[in-house]
Design a protein around this motif. Structure first.
Motif, mmCIF file in Angstrom:
data_model
loop_
_atom_site.group_PDB
_atom_site.id
_atom_site.type_symbol
_atom_site.label_atom_id
_atom_site.label_comp_id
_atom_site.label_asym_id
_atom_site.label_seq_id
_atom_site.Cartn_x
_atom_site.Cartn_y
_atom_site.Cartn_z
ATOM 1 N N ARG A 1 0.830 -1.213 0.000
ATOM 2 C CA ARG A 1 0.000 0.000 0.000
ATOM 3 C C ARG A 1 0.862 1.261 0.000
ATOM 4 O O ARG A 1 0.645 2.172 -0.806
ATOM 5 C CB ARG A 1 -0.922 -0.018 1.214
ATOM 6 N N GLU A 2 1.853 1.319 0.871
ATOM 7 C CA GLU A 2 2.740 2.479 0.936
ATOM 8 C C GLU A 2 3.495 2.664 -0.376
ATOM 9 O O GLU A 2 3.609 3.779 -0.888
ATOM 10 C CB GLU A 2 3.728 2.339 2.096
ATOM 11 N N LYS B 1 -4.895 17.338 -2.262
ATOM 12 C CA LYS B 1 -3.681 17.695 -1.535
ATOM 13 C C LYS B 1 -3.302 16.554 -0.598
ATOM 14 O O LYS B 1 -4.092 15.647 -0.338
ATOM 15 C CB LYS B 1 -3.902 18.984 -0.744
ATOM 16 N N ALA B 2 -2.102 16.623 -0.076
ATOM 17 C CA ALA B 2 -1.582 15.558 0.797
ATOM 18 C C ALA B 2 -2.430 15.353 2.042
ATOM 19 O O ALA B 2 -2.503 14.244 2.573
ATOM 20 C CB ALA B 2 -0.135 15.861 1.195
ATOM 21 N N ASP B 3 -3.080 16.389 2.515
ATOM 22 C CA ASP B 3 -3.851 16.281 3.747
ATOM 23 C C ASP B 3 -5.311 15.886 3.525
ATOM 24 O O ASP B 3 -6.155 16.055 4.405
ATOM 25 C CB ASP B 3 -3.768 17.579 4.555
ATOM 26 N N GLU C 1 -0.129 8.272 6.189
ATOM 27 C CA GLU C 1 -0.194 8.376 4.726
ATOM 28 C C GLU C 1 -0.150 9.839 4.274
ATOM 29 O O GLU C 1 0.449 10.146 3.236
ATOM 30 C CB GLU C 1 -1.448 7.674 4.205
ATOM 31 N N GLN C 2 -0.739 10.728 5.039
ATOM 32 C CA GLN C 2 -0.638 12.159 4.715
ATOM 33 C C GLN C 2 0.825 12.611 4.768
ATOM 34 O O GLN C 2 1.276 13.358 3.908
ATOM 35 C CB GLN C 2 -1.491 12.990 5.683
ATOM 36 N N ALA C 3 1.560 12.140 5.775
ATOM 37 C CA ALA C 3 2.989 12.474 5.874
ATOM 38 C C ALA C 3 3.754 11.895 4.684
ATOM 39 O O ALA C 3 4.647 12.549 4.134
ATOM 40 C CB ALA C 3 3.562 11.952 7.189
ATOM 41 N N LEU D 1 7.788 12.894 8.916
ATOM 42 C CA LEU D 1 7.951 11.589 8.261
ATOM 43 C C LEU D 1 8.550 10.578 9.233
ATOM 44 O O LEU D 1 8.104 9.422 9.298
ATOM 45 C CB LEU D 1 8.836 11.757 7.022
ATOM 46 N N GLN D 2 9.533 10.999 10.011
ATOM 47 C CA GLN D 2 10.197 10.105 10.966
ATOM 48 C C GLN D 2 9.274 9.621 12.073
ATOM 49 O O GLN D 2 9.549 8.591 12.673
ATOM 50 C CB GLN D 2 11.402 10.792 11.605
ATOM 51 N N LYS D 3 8.197 10.310 12.324
ATOM 52 C CA LYS D 3 7.229 9.850 13.330
ATOM 53 C C LYS D 3 6.552 8.560 12.890
ATOM 54 O O LYS D 3 6.044 7.810 13.721
ATOM 55 C CB LYS D 3 6.152 10.916 13.572
ATOM 56 N N HIS D 4 6.527 8.294 11.591
ATOM 57 C CA HIS D 4 5.780 7.163 11.044
ATOM 58 C C HIS D 4 6.630 6.133 10.309
ATOM 59 O O HIS D 4 6.188 5.008 10.114
ATOM 60 C CB HIS D 4 4.704 7.683 10.081
ATOM 61 N N TYR D 5 7.839 6.534 9.901
ATOM 62 C CA TYR D 5 8.649 5.665 9.043
ATOM 63 C C TYR D 5 10.084 5.620 9.543
ATOM 64 O O TYR D 5 10.667 6.654 9.857
ATOM 65 C CB TYR D 5 8.621 6.172 7.585
ATOM 66 N N ASP D 6 10.645 4.400 9.577
ATOM 67 C CA ASP D 6 12.044 4.261 10.003
ATOM 68 C C ASP D 6 12.977 4.611 8.843
ATOM 69 O O ASP D 6 12.530 4.878 7.724
ATOM 70 C CB ASP D 6 12.311 2.863 10.559
#
Length: 180
Positions: A60-61, A104-106, A114-116, A138-143
């Motif tokens: 999905r990502e 838009k992204a949001d 996903e918005q990030a 982005l770092q809050k959700h992805y390593d």
């Protein structure tokens, strides 16, 4: 027809074997692949990118990154191929598929993560970088592995968009079309 004539079957055995590795059984190779494969060097570089393997992003990502990147680059050819093949397995709703092109992204149809992700793709497309705030979000959700994959996918599919657009590839018959 493409600006560069694609390979026509029968393909050389090595090329056929490579097409078989990237296409579902019984499916003819995409026009993009047949056109790029007219140059063994260009085809080797494209194949070497390994952008469709099982990387650190979920399906999905990965598809959100690809769909958004190709939409931002106005590459209906590649966007349509990915939506037709992967939107279902990636569990992207019709609203989300539409949003990759028009929102838009949001947009409310996306999770916060996903918005990030979409905001990160947008920033790379428009500025080739991230602000400190964008990176922190982005770092809050992805390593780190997933962040590097996001950068690599965005760049690879910008290049693929260049191929599709510059070669004026006609849309694949079963591919999705951009929403109006």
């Amino acid at each position: 027809m493409s600006r560069i004539a694609p390979l026509a079957p029968p393909y050389a055995a090595e090329i056929q074997e490579q097409f078989d590795k990237v296409m579902p059984p019984g499916k003819a190779p995409l026009l993009l692949f047949r056109t790029i494969a007219t140059s063994l060097r260009a085809w080797g570089k494209l194949r070497g990118g390994s952008m469709l393997d099982r990387g650190p992003l979920s399906l999905r990502e990965r598809e959100i990154v690809i769909d958004r990147t190709t939409a931002l680059n106005a590459c209906e050819y590649e966007w349509g191929v990915h939506v037709a093949i992967f939107a279902g397995p990636a569990k992207l709703s019709e609203e989300q598929v539409r949003a990759t092109v028009l929102e838009k992204a949001d947009a409310a149809c996306w999770s916060v993560a996903e918005q990030a992700l979409i905001a990160a793709v947008d920033a790379l497309h428009h500025r080739s970088t991230w602000s400190e705030q964008e990176f922190a979000t982005l770092q809050k959700h992805y390593d780190n592995d997933r962040i590097l994959e996001i950068i690599q996918l965005s760049g690879a599919y910008r290049t693929i968009s260049y191929f599709g657009n510059a070669l004026d590839l006609p849309l694949e018959p079963n591919a999705a079309r951009f929403p109006k």
